[in-house]
Write a protein that holds these residues in place. Structure first.
Motif, PDB file in Angstrom:
ATOM      1  N   UNK A 262      -6.190   2.756  11.753  1.00 26.34           N
ATOM      2  CA  UNK A 262      -7.190   2.894  10.691  1.00 26.34           C
ATOM      3  C   UNK A 262      -6.562   3.455   9.420  1.00 26.34           C
ATOM      4  N   UNK A 263      -5.740   4.484   9.577  1.00 24.21           N
ATOM      5  CA  UNK A 263      -5.086   5.095   8.417  1.00 24.21           C
ATOM      6  C   UNK A 263      -4.185   4.076   7.710  1.00 24.21           C
ATOM      7  N   UNK A 264      -3.420   3.323   8.491  1.00 22.68           N
ATOM      8  CA  UNK A 264      -2.501   2.349   7.908  1.00 22.68           C
ATOM      9  C   UNK A 264      -3.244   1.230   7.191  1.00 22.68           C
ATOM     10  N   UNK A 265      -4.341   0.747   7.783  1.00 16.99           N
ATOM     11  CA  UNK A 265      -5.122  -0.323   7.158  1.00 16.99           C
ATOM     12  C   UNK A 265      -5.749   0.176   5.866  1.00 16.99           C
ATOM     13  N   UNK A 266      -6.249   1.398   5.870  1.00 20.29           N
ATOM     14  CA  UNK A 266      -6.851   1.975   4.663  1.00 20.29           C
ATOM     15  C   UNK A 266      -5.798   2.128   3.563  1.00 20.29           C
ATOM     16  N   UNK A 267      -4.620   2.573   3.934  1.00 23.15           N
ATOM     17  CA  UNK A 267      -3.546   2.735   2.957  1.00 23.15           C
ATOM     18  C   UNK A 267      -3.101   1.381   2.414  1.00 23.15           C
ATOM     19  N   UNK A 268      -3.012   0.392   3.280  1.00 24.72           N
ATOM     20  CA  UNK A 268      -2.606  -0.942   2.848  1.00 24.72           C
ATOM     21  C   UNK A 268      -3.627  -1.539   1.885  1.00 24.72           C
ATOM     22  N   UNK A 269      -4.899  -1.308   2.154  1.00 18.53           N
ATOM     23  CA  UNK A 269      -5.957  -1.830   1.288  1.00 18.53           C
ATOM     24  C   UNK A 269      -5.868  -1.208  -0.103  1.00 18.53           C
ATOM     25  N   UNK A 270      -5.605   0.097  -0.170  1.00 17.14           N
ATOM     26  CA  UNK A 270      -5.469   0.757  -1.459  1.00 17.14           C
ATOM     27  C   UNK A 270      -4.280   0.207  -2.240  1.00 17.14           C
ATOM     28  N   UNK A 271      -3.172  -0.026  -1.528  1.00 13.77           N
ATOM     29  CA  UNK A 271      -1.985  -0.551  -2.199  1.00 13.77           C
ATOM     30  C   UNK A 271      -2.225  -1.969  -2.727  1.00 13.77           C
ATOM     31  N   UNK A 272      -2.938  -2.789  -1.941  1.00 11.28           N
ATOM     32  CA  UNK A 272      -3.233  -4.133  -2.394  1.00 11.28           C
ATOM     33  C   UNK A 272      -4.192  -4.134  -3.574  1.00 11.28           C
ATOM     34  N   UNK A 273      -5.198  -3.271  -3.523  1.00 11.22           N
ATOM     35  CA  UNK A 273      -6.153  -3.156  -4.644  1.00 11.22           C
ATOM     36  C   UNK A 273      -5.439  -2.705  -5.909  1.00 11.22           C
ATOM     37  N   UNK A 274      -4.512  -1.791  -5.767  1.00  8.33           N
ATOM     38  CA  UNK A 274      -3.761  -1.292  -6.925  1.00  8.33           C
ATOM     39  C   UNK A 274      -2.868  -2.397  -7.492  1.00  8.33           C
ATOM     40  N   UNK A 275      -2.219  -3.142  -6.574  1.00  7.96           N
ATOM     41  CA  UNK A 275      -1.323  -4.217  -7.026  1.00  7.96           C
ATOM     42  C   UNK A 275      -2.080  -5.315  -7.762  1.00  7.96           C
ATOM     43  N   UNK A 276      -3.206  -5.767  -7.220  1.00  7.28           N
ATOM     44  CA  UNK A 276      -3.983  -6.815  -7.854  1.00  7.28           C
ATOM     45  C   UNK A 276      -4.695  -6.299  -9.112  1.00  7.28           C
TER      46      UNK A 276
END
Length: 279
Positions: A262-276
């Motif tokens: 859960x922590x990793x998926x949440x972190x990945x989502x934030x990184x993708x949102x920031x990148x896009x």
């Protein structure tokens, strides 16, 4: 009249961490891998030196400790223990057992350095990161490996040894174990637990790179719980208390893997949102 610079609507993007491998050629990567491996084995070599310096302690107190019915772990876990009888049935049996055991102990002692060198080479290929993150991830991996080793030695080994020691198909057969079988079994159980306890680490990194989701783990939670009880039933005497004492930590380990996912998926989502968003 001078024109004043006005702030743009969108602030400048944050500076990305420096990629330590961006200007490295293929041969440079191979050279770095070679030196990482040399340094990693150097750390294991240091661990072996420590193991051989304190060889008598590791053999008598650590490896042979569970053979004594007065072993403190038996008292803490409430195990009705008996002494184990060991024999050397081969001429060089004690020699190879002594050296082989200390080599394995040295590998465990030197594992933090080896993990660091290995991860320091792998991680830049996965993402741009700073050195402090590499140290943190190495500590993360090492912690669960050593936690698994401790669980194997202090929980699994006492139950398994006493189960196989007291199991008899006939009173005419005595359980006198060969030292090679004893040392190899204890080593296998301990190292296996160290590897099994990498489940949260594996779950975190697979989820971080989009290869695993907590929903998938939750879907197979029942299967995992059943597997934990089957495994504990195989490794412990046929009584519910022993089986539960082994199964509960394994179930908690799986639940921790779900949490790390859960922590990793949440972190990945934030990184993708920031990148896009920056794009």
């Amino acid at each position: 009249m001078e024109k004043r610079e006005t702030m743009t609507k969108n602030p400048p993007p944050a500076e990305m961490p420096e990629d330590r491998t961006s200007d490295m050629a293929f041969l440079d990567h191979l050279e770095e891998l070679r030196w990482r491996i040399i340094k990693g084995f150097g750390g294991i070599g240091i661990g072996m030196v420590i193991a051989f310096i304190f060889g008598d302690f590791f053999i008598d107190k650590v490896m042979l400790g569970p053979t004594d019915a007065d072993f403190i772990v038996y008292q803490l876990l409430g195990i009705d223990a008996i002494d184990l009888t060991l024999q050397s049935r081969k001429l060089p049996g004690q020699f190879f057992t002594y050296w082989g055991t200390l080599i394995v102990i040295g590998i465990i002692i030197g594992s933090p350095i080896f993990f660091y060198q290995l991860w320091a080479f792998i991680e830049p290929a996965l993402e741009k990161t700073e050195k402090w993150k590499t140290r943190g991830n190495t500590a993360f991996i090492t912690f669960f490996f050593l936690l698994g080793v401790a669980f194997g030695y202090f929980v699994l080994v006492p139950f398994a040894l006493q189960f196989f020691t007291q199991f008899q198909i006939s009173t005419a057969i005595h359980n006198d174990f060969d030292i090679n079988e004893y040392f190899s079994s204890v080593t296998m159980w301990v190292l296996s637990c160290g590897i099994i306890f990498q489940l949260p680490v594996l779950s975190y990194f697979l989820s971080k790179f989009g290869l695993l989701t907590p929903e998938f783990l939750k879907e197979y939670r029942r299967h995992a719980i059943i597997f934990c009880f089957v495994l504990s039933a195989f490794l412990t005497p046929p009584d519910p208390v022993s089986q539960i004492l082994i199964a509960i930590p394994l179930i908690l380990l799986f639940q921790l893997a779900v949490f790390m996912s859960k922590i990793a998926v949440r972190k990945r989502k934030k990184e993708l949102d920031k990148a896009f968003g920056d794009a």
